[in-house]
Design an enzyme around this catalytic site. Structure first.
Site, mmCIF file in Angstrom:
data_model
loop_
_atom_site.group_PDB
_atom_site.id
_atom_site.type_symbol
_atom_site.label_atom_id
_atom_site.label_comp_id
_atom_site.label_asym_id
_atom_site.label_seq_id
_atom_site.Cartn_x
_atom_site.Cartn_y
_atom_site.Cartn_z
ATOM 1 N N GLU A 81 89.367 8.742 12.040
ATOM 2 C CA GLU A 81 90.504 8.296 11.175
ATOM 3 C C GLU A 81 91.787 8.408 12.096
ATOM 4 O OE1 GLU A 81 90.510 10.730 7.608
ATOM 5 O OE2 GLU A 81 89.305 9.287 6.714
ATOM 6 N N GLU A 104 82.122 7.096 5.208
ATOM 7 C CA GLU A 104 82.200 8.517 4.267
ATOM 8 C C GLU A 104 82.497 8.106 2.856
ATOM 9 O OE1 GLU A 104 85.068 11.126 5.897
ATOM 10 O OE2 GLU A 104 84.854 10.733 7.895
HETATM 11 C C1 GLA Z 1 88.151 12.384 6.111
HETATM 12 C C2 GLA Z 1 87.703 12.868 7.370
HETATM 13 C C3 GLA Z 1 86.443 13.886 7.183
HETATM 14 C C4 GLA Z 1 86.779 14.693 6.404
HETATM 15 C C5 GLA Z 1 86.969 13.800 4.984
HETATM 16 C C6 GLA Z 1 87.391 14.767 3.743
HETATM 17 O O1 GLA Z 1 87.628 11.219 5.822
HETATM 18 O O2 GLA Z 1 87.155 11.759 8.362
HETATM 19 O O3 GLA Z 1 86.399 14.318 8.800
HETATM 20 O O4 GLA Z 1 87.767 15.432 6.488
HETATM 21 O O5 GLA Z 1 88.118 13.106 4.981
HETATM 22 O O6 GLA Z 1 87.806 14.086 2.820
#
Ligand code: GLA
Ligand code: ZN
Length: 686
Positions: free
Chosen positions: A147, A308
């Protein structure tokens, strides 16, 4: 493995658990048909306990256990969070925030992208990991960082200032050209030495925050630069991976419509796009669909991954409701329907401590597999496994394009004047929602995209016009297509300086209209706009922005009902080829129509090309199509809150139930129901 089924699994952190827990985990994964694990996202501190030592012992075990379990492995490079020793020894790796404060150790996603130490050590770590694990059985992808930009979207330190100057030199060549681009004679900003340039933040050009800048040109360039600086970090790591592994795809997890990074600037460097889907509320199905389409548009329509999503709840919001029964399945199939070839979770097992200890997971703190959440995860896993490779690689057959442009987003929201409440994504989403409800298949593309495959091209709030986009939009109408632009389109050039002509600038001839003045009002203040086309008329409660339009060839379709400009045009339609020509149409919407008004306009545009879908009038029933080898896979998804009945648009087989469906038969959809119709290619009754 990537070709045989939709990948299913997600972020797995066995390093947080003793070995015996791993065995429970893998047993549970088998129960849930989980075939893929994303490993090693945040382990830098243990992989490299100090500057001269690397220790892969634990990762070796973790990878070996995944291989033994026959899993697909997404291997991350662990560079999304710094180890404490690194920040302690080299404080330069820590970010300086928008207030100008140099941070000390803490958090994650917080490295200065311009720090030579960070760049060297992150690349080194990625290289060593690649060297060690290239060729691992089941390795399906490399996951670089995490991210990017997730913390405040950037850094404003002295190292970044120096890199910014280099970036500007490369872009402009001379200070004369830079001063011109930034309109530097305003407020005596003429720069006579590159060294005088500093990052735009609260210590320099900004007040009130990131959207209030004295010089939009400087801030826009800094955002472009910062996006490129983080991209350079990704490229550093990818290059090192490629020294050891020439073929396994490399990606990083994006965040959909994430403002700080221009993902279009990154797209070419990703082997496939992936993103993390955490919608801001429970009724955001159109927004999610838009984000999926933005992600699919990054790689020219190629399938992407959901890297995710939460199986149950998030933890970062003030209020974190659970996904209602059926919603996880619905949203997962929605992702597949829009082009996802992987559906992955954050996270496999709930962590014991720190900020995400209550974030949802496939396995909760008790490790139970008899919970509702686990049962839903397992049922979805079985369903995805049952589908096999049917839709893998399938593309979206879209004849509608929607232009999405980070420069316009940045510029429109950091510009003084007009109305701070009118937001870029809200405007794009209003048009997308109307397309979505009408059942149009939409490609969301950058302004540089080839527009020739499309009958309809929408350009909501295309504030910045770059390159030949005006000509390419005109070409759409020349071959009979339709285009639409909204208020604030065509206002500024690539340097975000105003065009010295009537708005919508170079779009004027195409839309046959000019904007005489732009009025604004507080949210909630409405102006009734009567939209009339032949016999049908509706009144839309327009708000926020009210451009007073003067037709120059266009016909009036919508008229303001209030204010001193009552009776003047708000919406126009131009036939650039003449009223009787067979050329196309160019619609200009000068105000913030309400949803019903936007839908009225959008359906007229789609209707001309026969692109209003079969379920357009069933509220919150979505139709999304993928096709492969001439076979159409139609996903019918009910986001409605009550049962809905529709007439099946085609004959075929519902691949999720095996049931034969005949065209025209009544499909009763309960809330969250999904039908995946493999359409009968002959069109004959199944
Ligand atoms: C993000 C991160 C993860 C985690 C999720 C939780 O997408 O990439 O590591 O923190 O959020 O919502
Ligand atoms: Zn920095």
């Amino acid at each position: 493995m990537t070709d045989s089924k939709i990948l299913y699994g997600g972020d797995y952190n066995p390093e947080q658990w003793p070995r015996h827990v791993w065995e429970d985990d893998y047993a549970a994964f088998d129960k849930a048909s989980i075939d893929t694990v994303t490993l090693n996202v945040f382990s830098w501190a243990t992989l490299q306990p100090d500057e001269d030592t690397y220790d892969f012992a634990r990762l070796d075990e973790i990878v070996a256990r995944a291989v033994e379990g026959g899993r697909g492995i997404v291997l991350a490079t662990s560079t999304g969070a710094l180890p404490p020793w690194l920040a302690h020894r080299h404080p330069e790796v820590e970010r300086t925030d928008f207030q100008g404060r140099r941070h000390v150790y803490g958090q994650r996603h917080n490295a200065c992208p311009s720090s030579p130490v960070y760049r060297q050590l992150s690349a080194e770590l990625a290289g060593r990991i690649a060297e060690r694990y290239a060729g691992t059985p089941g390795l399906v992808a490399w996951h670089v960082g995490n991210e990017y930009g997730g913390f405040d979207g950037g850094c404003w330190c002295d190292l970044c200032a120096a890199s910014f100057r280099d970036w500007l030199r490369a872009r402009y060549g001379t200070l004369e050209r830079l001063n011109e681009a930034w309109n530097a004679t305003f407020w005596s900003h003429t720069f006579s030495d590159w060294a005088q340039i500093v990052p735009p933040n609260m210590l320099s050009e900004h007040w009130r925050g990131p959207d209030h800048t004295a010089f939009q040109g400087i801030t826009l360039d800094y955002r472009r630069f910062m996006s490129d600086a983080m991209l350079a970090n990704y490229r550093d790591e990818k290059a090192r991976i490629r020294e050891h592994d020439a073929t396994t795809p490399v990606t990083t997890n994006f965040m959909g419509m994430f403002r700080p990074i221009d993902y279009h600037r990154w797209a070419a460097d990703l082997d496939f796009a992936s993103w993390d889907n955490y919608p801001p509320g429970p009724r955001e199905h159109a927004r999610m669909a838009l984000a999926h389409d933005v992600m699919r548009g990054l790689k020219d329509g190629a399938p992407f991954w959901v890297m995710e999503q939460t199986p149950t709840i998030t933890a970062s919001r003030d209020v974190n409701p659970v996904k209602r029964p059926g919603v996880l399945r619905l949203w997962s199939w929605q992702a597949v329907a829009h082009g996802a070839d992987a559906v992955l979770y954050f996270q496999m097992r709930q962590s014991k401590g720190a900020s995400e200890k209550y974030h949802g997971a496939v396995l909760d703190h008790a490790g139970r597999t008899d919970t509702r959440a686990f049962r839903e995860v397992a049922a979805l896993g079985a369903e995805l496994a049952g589908l096999g490779d049917a839709v893998i690689g399938a593309r979206t057959p879209a004849r509608v394009a929607l232009l999405f442009d980070w420069d316009s987003w940045w510029a429109a929201e950091m510009t003084d004047g007009f109305n701070r409440h009118a937001k870029y994504v809200d405007t794009v989403l209003a048009y997308y929602r109307a397309l979505w409800q009408a059942g149009a298949q939409v490609d969301v593309v950058p302004t540089t995209a080839d527009l020739t495959p499309y009958d309809v091209v929408l350009a909501p709030m295309l504030h910045v016009l770059k390159g030949d986009v005006a000509d390419r939009l005109a070409a759409v109408t020349e071959r009979g297509g339709s285009v639409l632009a909204s208020f604030w389109s065509g206002r500024a050039d690539e340097d975000v300086n105003a065009f010295l002509m009537d708005a919508p600038g170079p779009l004027g001839p195409l839309f046959g209209v000019r904007v005489e003045e732009t009025d604004s009002a507080e949210p909630g203040v409405t102006n009734p706009v009567t939209l009339a086309d032949g016999a049908e008329a509706v009144v839309s409660a327009a708000q926020l922005v009210f451009e007073v339009l003067v037709p120059e060839g266009a016909e009036v379709v919508g008229t303001y009902g209030a204010e001193f400009y009552a009776g003047t045009p708000a919406v126009t339609r131009h036939r650039p080829g003449g009223p009787d020509g067979d050329g196309g149409e160019a619609w200009y919407v000068g105000t913030g129509l309400d949803d019903a008004g936007v839908a009225w306009v959008v359906r007229r545009v789609l209707g001309r090309h026969g692109l209003v879908g079969p379920y357009a009038d069933a509220p919150d029933v979505e139709l999304a199509v993928r096709s492969k080898d001439g076979v159409r896979f139609a996903f019918v998804l009910s986001h409605a809150t009550g049962p809905v009945e529709v007439a099946a648009h085609a004959s075929g087989v519902d691949l999720l139930t095996g049931r034969a469906v005949r065209q025209g038969e009544t499909l009763r959809l309960e809330p969250t129901d999904v039908v995946l119709l493999r359409e009968d290619p002959t069109g004959a009754p199944a």
